[in-house]
Scaffold this motif. Structure first.
Motif, PDB file in Angstrom:
ATOM      1  N   GLU A  49      -7.933 116.028  -4.229  1.00 43.54           N
ATOM      2  CA  GLU A  49      -8.614 115.407  -3.092  1.00 43.54           C
ATOM      3  C   GLU A  49      -7.695 114.457  -2.330  1.00 43.54           C
ATOM      4  O   GLU A  49      -8.049 113.970  -1.256  1.00 43.54           O
ATOM      5  CB  GLU A  49      -9.852 114.648  -3.579  1.00 43.54           C
ATOM      6  N   SER A  50      -6.510 114.194  -2.890  1.00 42.98           N
ATOM      7  CA  SER A  50      -5.522 113.363  -2.213  1.00 42.98           C
ATOM      8  C   SER A  50      -4.854 114.175  -1.113  1.00 42.98           C
ATOM      9  O   SER A  50      -4.639 115.378  -1.259  1.00 42.98           O
ATOM     10  CB  SER A  50      -4.477 112.879  -3.213  1.00 42.98           C
ATOM     11  N   PRO A  51      -4.497 113.544   0.005  1.00 46.23           N
ATOM     12  CA  PRO A  51      -3.805 114.278   1.068  1.00 46.23           C
ATOM     13  C   PRO A  51      -2.398 114.675   0.650  1.00 46.23           C
ATOM     14  O   PRO A  51      -1.803 114.080  -0.254  1.00 46.23           O
ATOM     15  CB  PRO A  51      -3.769 113.270   2.225  1.00 46.23           C
ATOM     16  N   THR A  52      -1.851 115.671   1.301  1.00 46.38           N
ATOM     17  CA  THR A  52      -0.467 116.056   1.058  1.00 46.38           C
ATOM     18  C   THR A  52       0.462 115.050   1.730  1.00 46.38           C
ATOM     19  O   THR A  52       0.187 114.533   2.811  1.00 46.38           O
ATOM     20  CB  THR A  52      -0.174 117.453   1.606  1.00 46.38           C
ATOM     21  N   ILE A  53       1.572 114.762   1.057  1.00 47.10           N
ATOM     22  CA  ILE A  53       2.543 113.781   1.537  1.00 47.10           C
ATOM     23  C   ILE A  53       3.919 114.434   1.534  1.00 47.10           C
ATOM     24  O   ILE A  53       4.363 114.952   0.513  1.00 47.10           O
ATOM     25  CB  ILE A  53       2.559 112.525   0.639  1.00 47.10           C
ATOM     26  N   LEU A  54       4.596 114.412   2.693  1.00 46.40           N
ATOM     27  CA  LEU A  54       5.928 114.978   2.836  1.00 46.40           C
ATOM     28  C   LEU A  54       6.878 113.904   3.346  1.00 46.40           C
ATOM     29  O   LEU A  54       6.484 113.004   4.093  1.00 46.40           O
ATOM     30  CB  LEU A  54       5.926 116.149   3.826  1.00 46.40           C
ATOM     31  N   PHE A  55       8.149 114.020   2.937  1.00 43.29           N
ATOM     32  CA  PHE A  55       9.164 113.056   3.361  1.00 43.29           C
ATOM     33  C   PHE A  55      10.263 113.759   4.142  1.00 43.29           C
ATOM     34  O   PHE A  55      10.584 114.924   3.884  1.00 43.29           O
ATOM     35  CB  PHE A  55       9.750 112.345   2.141  1.00 43.29           C
ATOM     36  N   GLY A  56      10.852 113.008   5.088  1.00 46.91           N
ATOM     37  CA  GLY A  56      11.884 113.577   5.943  1.00 46.91           C
ATOM     38  C   GLY A  56      13.286 113.448   5.409  1.00 46.91           C
ATOM     39  O   GLY A  56      14.235 113.975   6.009  1.00 46.91           O
ATOM     40  N   ALA A  57      13.450 112.749   4.279  1.00 40.44           N
ATOM     41  CA  ALA A  57      14.778 112.572   3.692  1.00 40.44           C
ATOM     42  C   ALA A  57      14.640 112.253   2.212  1.00 40.44           C
ATOM     43  O   ALA A  57      13.608 111.720   1.768  1.00 40.44           O
ATOM     44  CB  ALA A  57      15.538 111.454   4.407  1.00 40.44           C
TER      45      ALA A  57
END
Length: 333
Positions: free
Chosen positions: A180-188
């Motif tokens: 149920e947690s949102p997806t988290i992406l990083f740029g570096a």
């Protein structure tokens, strides 16, 4: 392998008797040990047979009894890519690296790309200090063969397994992604981040964590081909708008906040099947703190509570263990 909390005198006796050891303890206690076939790292938190405890007087000793041969080695930070160079043909390597050192950062960011890093088991931990000494006292590692003490680089113990036996690594991670947690992406890649892509929108990560009352005792979790890999929060700095982590986040990997694992000590003990008394293992200091393990046992598995765990790569909020098993015989004619 055999594990035990020991007095300095008892550990010194085993060293002088020629035992091959991996030792965790307070810097002052490790400094009292004689030269011999051992490596050590600073640690003062332990999970013992009688429960978790902080101890500055005794040391935790893993005796590598099954190895038919062994050698210690110090590797400076600039040479970390050579970790696998002196491995035995059938063996395993134990590795200790000081927390917050350049080696800690370089191994975390680059280790997965080192030549032959996955060729045979590589297991160990990041040495630490008492929590109140962070920033005041540098964690250290010891090369028992030379007597040298290091604040950077890595100490290694290469062990050869006897005929018919192989070393095997196991990772026990109680955390899973909260779907149920949102997806988290990083740029570096990095040990810190100011922004992240959360459900497709770029946001300031620290502000998002605080605005959504995220429990930072739970790590970020990524699914690597079925293996859950944690990245633990170190600090959320609202004024700087930055989050710091105990392991690097990786660009393009999808993370979610971990779900609540429940009663850590009970669940851990129920899932940690095996003969912990005869397997090298370590557990994360964050599990020790957040799981309130002081005075609690986690089944038969004992060892130092460390500032990071190594099972080929750097891990967080995880227990890693090494055991030796019989080679499976082929039925082929």
């Amino acid at each position: 392998m055999k594990n035990a909390m020991m007095t300095v005198a008892d550990a010194a006796a085993r060293i002088e008797q020629g035992a091959t050891l991996v030792i965790a303890g307070d810097e002052k206690t490790l400094a009292r040990l004689p030269r011999g076939q051992w490596i050590g790292g600073t640690a003062v938190y332990f999970v013992t047979e009688t429960g978790g405890r902080q101890d500055h007087e005794m040391v935790f000793v893993t005796e590598v009894a099954e190895g038919s041969a062994s050698r210690t080695r110090f590797v400076p930070t600039e040479d970390l890519s050579s970790l696998a160079d002196q491995q035995f043909g059938n063996g395993a390597t134990m590795i200790l690296i000081p927390a917050f050192s350049d080696a800690h950062q370089r191994f975390a960011l680059d280790g997965a790309g080192y030549p032959d890093i996955f060729a045979q088991p590589l297991i160990g931990w990041i040495s630490g200090v008492a929590l109140e000494d962070i920033g005041k006292v540098a964690p250290k590692v010891f090369d028992g063969a030379t007597g040298h003490v290091h604040e950077d680089g890595a100490v290694l113990l290469h062990v050869e397994m006897p005929a018919g036996r192989v070393a095997e690594i196991d990772i026990l991670n109680l955390f899973e992604q909260d779907r149920e947690s949102p997806t988290i992406l990083f740029g570096a890649d990095g040990f810190s981040a100011t922004t992240a892509i959360i459900n497709g929108e770029e946001v300031n990560l620290a502000k998002w964590v605080l605005d959504n009352n995220i429990n930072t005792h739970r790590p970020l979790v990524a699914n690597y081909a079925g293996a859950m890999i944690n990245v633990s929060f170190q600090n959320v700095d609202a004024s700087a708008g930055k989050c710091s982590f105990f392991a690097p986040v990786v660009e393009g990997v999808e993370y979610r906040i971990a779900r609540n694992p429940g009663d850590y000590a009970k669940i851990f003990a129920s899932r940690a099947n095996g003969d912990g008394a005869n397997e090298m293992s370590c557990n994360c200091i964050l599990n020790y703190i957040y799981g309130e393990l002081e005075g609690k046992t986690t089944g038969t598995f004992t060892g130092p509570a460390t500032f990071g765990e190594i099972a080929y790569i750097l891990l967080n909020q995880t227990m890693v263990r090494l055991r030796d098993v019989a080679v499976k015989q082929s039925n082929a004619a």
